[in-house]
Design a protein around this motif. Structure first.
Motif, PDB file in Angstrom:
ATOM      1  N   TYR A  44      17.698   7.255  -0.940  1.00  0.00           N
ATOM      2  CA  TYR A  44      17.781   6.006  -0.196  1.00  0.00           C
ATOM      3  C   TYR A  44      16.996   4.899  -0.860  1.00  0.00           C
ATOM      4  O   TYR A  44      16.065   5.125  -1.623  1.00  0.00           O
ATOM      5  N   LEU A  45      17.430   3.681  -0.558  1.00  0.00           N
ATOM      6  CA  LEU A  45      16.825   2.471  -1.074  1.00  0.00           C
ATOM      7  C   LEU A  45      16.762   1.488   0.086  1.00  0.00           C
ATOM      8  O   LEU A  45      17.743   1.317   0.817  1.00  0.00           O
ATOM      9  N   ALA A  46      15.609   0.856   0.273  1.00  0.00           N
ATOM     10  CA  ALA A  46      15.436  -0.084   1.378  1.00  0.00           C
ATOM     11  C   ALA A  46      14.734  -1.341   0.888  1.00  0.00           C
ATOM     12  O   ALA A  46      13.956  -1.307  -0.064  1.00  0.00           O
ATOM     13  N   TYR A  47      15.030  -2.443   1.570  1.00  0.00           N
ATOM     14  CA  TYR A  47      14.394  -3.714   1.282  1.00  0.00           C
ATOM     15  C   TYR A  47      14.057  -4.368   2.616  1.00  0.00           C
ATOM     16  O   TYR A  47      14.867  -4.365   3.546  1.00  0.00           O
ATOM     17  N   GLY A  48      12.859  -4.923   2.724  1.00  0.00           N
ATOM     18  CA  GLY A  48      12.459  -5.595   3.949  1.00  0.00           C
ATOM     19  C   GLY A  48      11.628  -6.821   3.638  1.00  0.00           C
ATOM     20  O   GLY A  48      11.011  -6.929   2.576  1.00  0.00           O
ATOM     21  N   SER A  49      11.618  -7.757   4.571  1.00  0.00           N
ATOM     22  CA  SER A  49      10.876  -8.994   4.396  1.00  0.00           C
ATOM     23  C   SER A  49      10.283  -9.417   5.728  1.00  0.00           C
ATOM     24  O   SER A  49      10.940  -9.313   6.766  1.00  0.00           O
ATOM     25  N   THR A  50       9.026  -9.872   5.704  1.00  0.00           N
ATOM     26  CA  THR A  50       8.392 -10.446   6.891  1.00  0.00           C
ATOM     27  C   THR A  50       7.899 -11.845   6.529  1.00  0.00           C
ATOM     28  O   THR A  50       7.436 -12.085   5.421  1.00  0.00           O
ATOM     29  N   ASP A  51       8.006 -12.751   7.482  1.00  0.00           N
ATOM     30  CA  ASP A  51       7.580 -14.136   7.277  1.00  0.00           C
ATOM     31  C   ASP A  51       6.855 -14.593   8.536  1.00  0.00           C
ATOM     32  O   ASP A  51       7.435 -14.632   9.618  1.00  0.00           O
ATOM     33  N   ASP A  52       5.572 -14.888   8.382  1.00  0.00           N
ATOM     34  CA  ASP A  52       4.787 -15.332   9.541  1.00  0.00           C
ATOM     35  C   ASP A  52       4.646 -16.856   9.594  1.00  0.00           C
ATOM     36  O   ASP A  52       3.836 -17.379  10.342  1.00  0.00           O
ATOM     37  N   GLY A  53       5.450 -17.557   8.805  1.00  0.00           N
ATOM     38  CA  GLY A  53       5.371 -19.016   8.765  1.00  0.00           C
ATOM     39  C   GLY A  53       4.498 -19.518   7.646  1.00  0.00           C
ATOM     40  O   GLY A  53       4.709 -20.606   7.129  1.00  0.00           O
ATOM     41  N   ALA A  54       3.508 -18.741   7.245  1.00  0.00           N
ATOM     42  CA  ALA A  54       2.614 -19.128   6.159  1.00  0.00           C
ATOM     43  C   ALA A  54       2.887 -18.314   4.896  1.00  0.00           C
ATOM     44  O   ALA A  54       2.901 -18.848   3.797  1.00  0.00           O
ATOM     45  N   ASP A  55       3.106 -17.009   5.065  1.00  0.00           N
ATOM     46  CA  ASP A  55       3.326 -16.112   3.935  1.00  0.00           C
ATOM     47  C   ASP A  55       4.581 -15.289   4.164  1.00  0.00           C
ATOM     48  O   ASP A  55       4.897 -14.912   5.286  1.00  0.00           O
ATOM     49  N   GLU A  56       5.268 -14.980   3.072  1.00  0.00           N
ATOM     50  CA  GLU A  56       6.405 -14.071   3.125  1.00  0.00           C
ATOM     51  C   GLU A  56       6.074 -12.863   2.261  1.00  0.00           C
ATOM     52  O   GLU A  56       5.643 -13.009   1.121  1.00  0.00           O
ATOM     53  N   VAL A  57       6.244 -11.675   2.811  1.00  0.00           N
ATOM     54  CA  VAL A  57       5.971 -10.433   2.086  1.00  0.00           C
ATOM     55  C   VAL A  57       7.266  -9.637   2.016  1.00  0.00           C
ATOM     56  O   VAL A  57       7.931  -9.418   3.033  1.00  0.00           O
ATOM     57  N   ASN A  58       7.634  -9.198   0.816  1.00  0.00           N
ATOM     58  CA  ASN A  58       8.837  -8.406   0.597  1.00  0.00           C
ATOM     59  C   ASN A  58       8.439  -6.990   0.200  1.00  0.00           C
ATOM     60  O   ASN A  58       7.551  -6.810  -0.636  1.00  0.00           O
ATOM     61  N   ASP A  59       9.098  -6.007   0.788  1.00  0.00           N
ATOM     62  CA  ASP A  59       8.836  -4.597   0.490  1.00  0.00           C
ATOM     63  C   ASP A  59      10.095  -3.939  -0.047  1.00  0.00           C
ATOM     64  O   ASP A  59      11.192  -4.194   0.448  1.00  0.00           O
ATOM     65  N   THR A  60       9.919  -3.047  -1.025  1.00  0.00           N
ATOM     66  CA  THR A  60      11.011  -2.252  -1.561  1.00  0.00           C
ATOM     67  C   THR A  60      10.629  -0.783  -1.448  1.00  0.00           C
ATOM     68  O   THR A  60       9.505  -0.411  -1.800  1.00  0.00           O
ATOM     69  N   THR A  61      11.555   0.038  -0.956  1.00  0.00           N
ATOM     70  CA  THR A  61      11.306   1.468  -0.787  1.00  0.00           C
ATOM     71  C   THR A  61      12.386   2.244  -1.526  1.00  0.00           C
ATOM     72  O   THR A  61      13.574   1.939  -1.401  1.00  0.00           O
ATOM     73  N   VAL A  62      11.975   3.264  -2.277  1.00  0.00           N
ATOM     74  CA  VAL A  62      12.870   4.180  -2.967  1.00  0.00           C
ATOM     75  C   VAL A  62      12.454   5.574  -2.563  1.00  0.00           C
ATOM     76  O   VAL A  62      11.261   5.897  -2.587  1.00  0.00           O
ATOM     77  N   GLY A  63      13.425   6.425  -2.187  1.00  0.00           N
ATOM     78  CA  GLY A  63      13.039   7.756  -1.742  1.00  0.00           C
ATOM     79  C   GLY A  63      14.127   8.791  -1.877  1.00  0.00           C
ATOM     80  O   GLY A  63      15.288   8.482  -2.148  1.00  0.00           O
ATOM     81  N   VAL A  64      13.723  10.029  -1.668  1.00  0.00           N
ATOM     82  CA  VAL A  64      14.631  11.175  -1.664  1.00  0.00           C
ATOM     83  C   VAL A  64      14.292  12.036  -0.451  1.00  0.00           C
ATOM     84  O   VAL A  64      13.127  12.168  -0.076  1.00  0.00           O
ATOM     85  N   GLN A  65      15.322  12.582   0.171  1.00  0.00           N
ATOM     86  CA  GLN A  65      15.149  13.443   1.344  1.00  0.00           C
ATOM     87  C   GLN A  65      15.865  14.767   1.084  1.00  0.00           C
ATOM     88  O   GLN A  65      17.025  14.781   0.668  1.00  0.00           O
ATOM     89  N   TYR A  66      15.176  15.861   1.335  1.00  0.00           N
ATOM     90  CA  TYR A  66      15.735  17.199   1.154  1.00  0.00           C
ATOM     91  C   TYR A  66      15.664  17.943   2.486  1.00  0.00           C
ATOM     92  O   TYR A  66      14.576  18.111   3.047  1.00  0.00           O
ATOM     93  N   MET A  67      16.808  18.351   2.998  1.00  0.00           N
ATOM     94  CA  MET A  67      16.853  19.121   4.244  1.00  0.00           C
ATOM     95  C   MET A  67      16.637  20.594   3.913  1.00  0.00           C
ATOM     96  O   MET A  67      17.496  21.240   3.325  1.00  0.00           O
ATOM     97  N   MET A  68      15.460  21.111   4.286  1.00  0.00           N
ATOM     98  CA  MET A  68      15.111  22.502   3.991  1.00  0.00           C
ATOM     99  C   MET A  68      15.821  23.468   4.940  1.00  0.00           C
ATOM    100  O   MET A  68      16.173  24.574   4.564  1.00  0.00           O
ATOM    101  N   ALA A  69      15.996  23.052   6.175  1.00  0.00           N
ATOM    102  CA  ALA A  69      16.681  23.812   7.209  1.00  0.00           C
ATOM    103  C   ALA A  69      17.238  22.801   8.199  1.00  0.00           C
ATOM    104  O   ALA A  69      17.048  21.589   8.030  1.00  0.00           O
TER     105      ALA A  69
END
Length: 97
Positions: A42-67
């Motif tokens: 999976y790949l995710a992108y998010g952004s928050t803006d409080d009016g003064a600052d904008e912060v962008n986050d990027t997430t990269v991951g892998v998920q393995y279903m063991m059971a």
């Protein structure tokens, strides 16, 4: 997803936004692709803006279903600030009974 925390006023403070001048907004987009019957990337992108600052986050991951009720995830989150301490990598084991 998209969310707004409205600004407060001089007489009424908002729980999720202490500002009295600007609304706080946030949005996120996540894409997940199965590469095997028990493995997803999976790949995710998010952004928050409080009016003064904008912060962008990027997430990269892998998920393995063991059971059926147990999964192992490894993901990395990095953000656009100059503060590297807000970047992190996490290994998570989740099991439900």
């Amino acid at each position: 997803s998209y969310g707004v925390a409205p600004k407060g006023s001089a007489t009424a403070r908002e729980t999720y936004n202490a500002s009295t001048t600007d609304d706080m907004t946030a949005y996120g987009v996540l894409g997940k692709v199965g590469v095997a019957s028990n493995t997803s990337l999976y790949l995710a992108y998010g952004s928050t803006d409080d009016g003064a600052d904008e912060v962008n986050d990027t997430t990269v991951g892998v998920q393995y279903m063991m059971a059926q009720n147990a999964k192992l995830e490894l993901f990395n989150v990095s953000n656009s600030t100059d503060n590297d301490s807000k970047d992190y990598t996490m290994l998570m084991l989740f099991a439900g009974f």
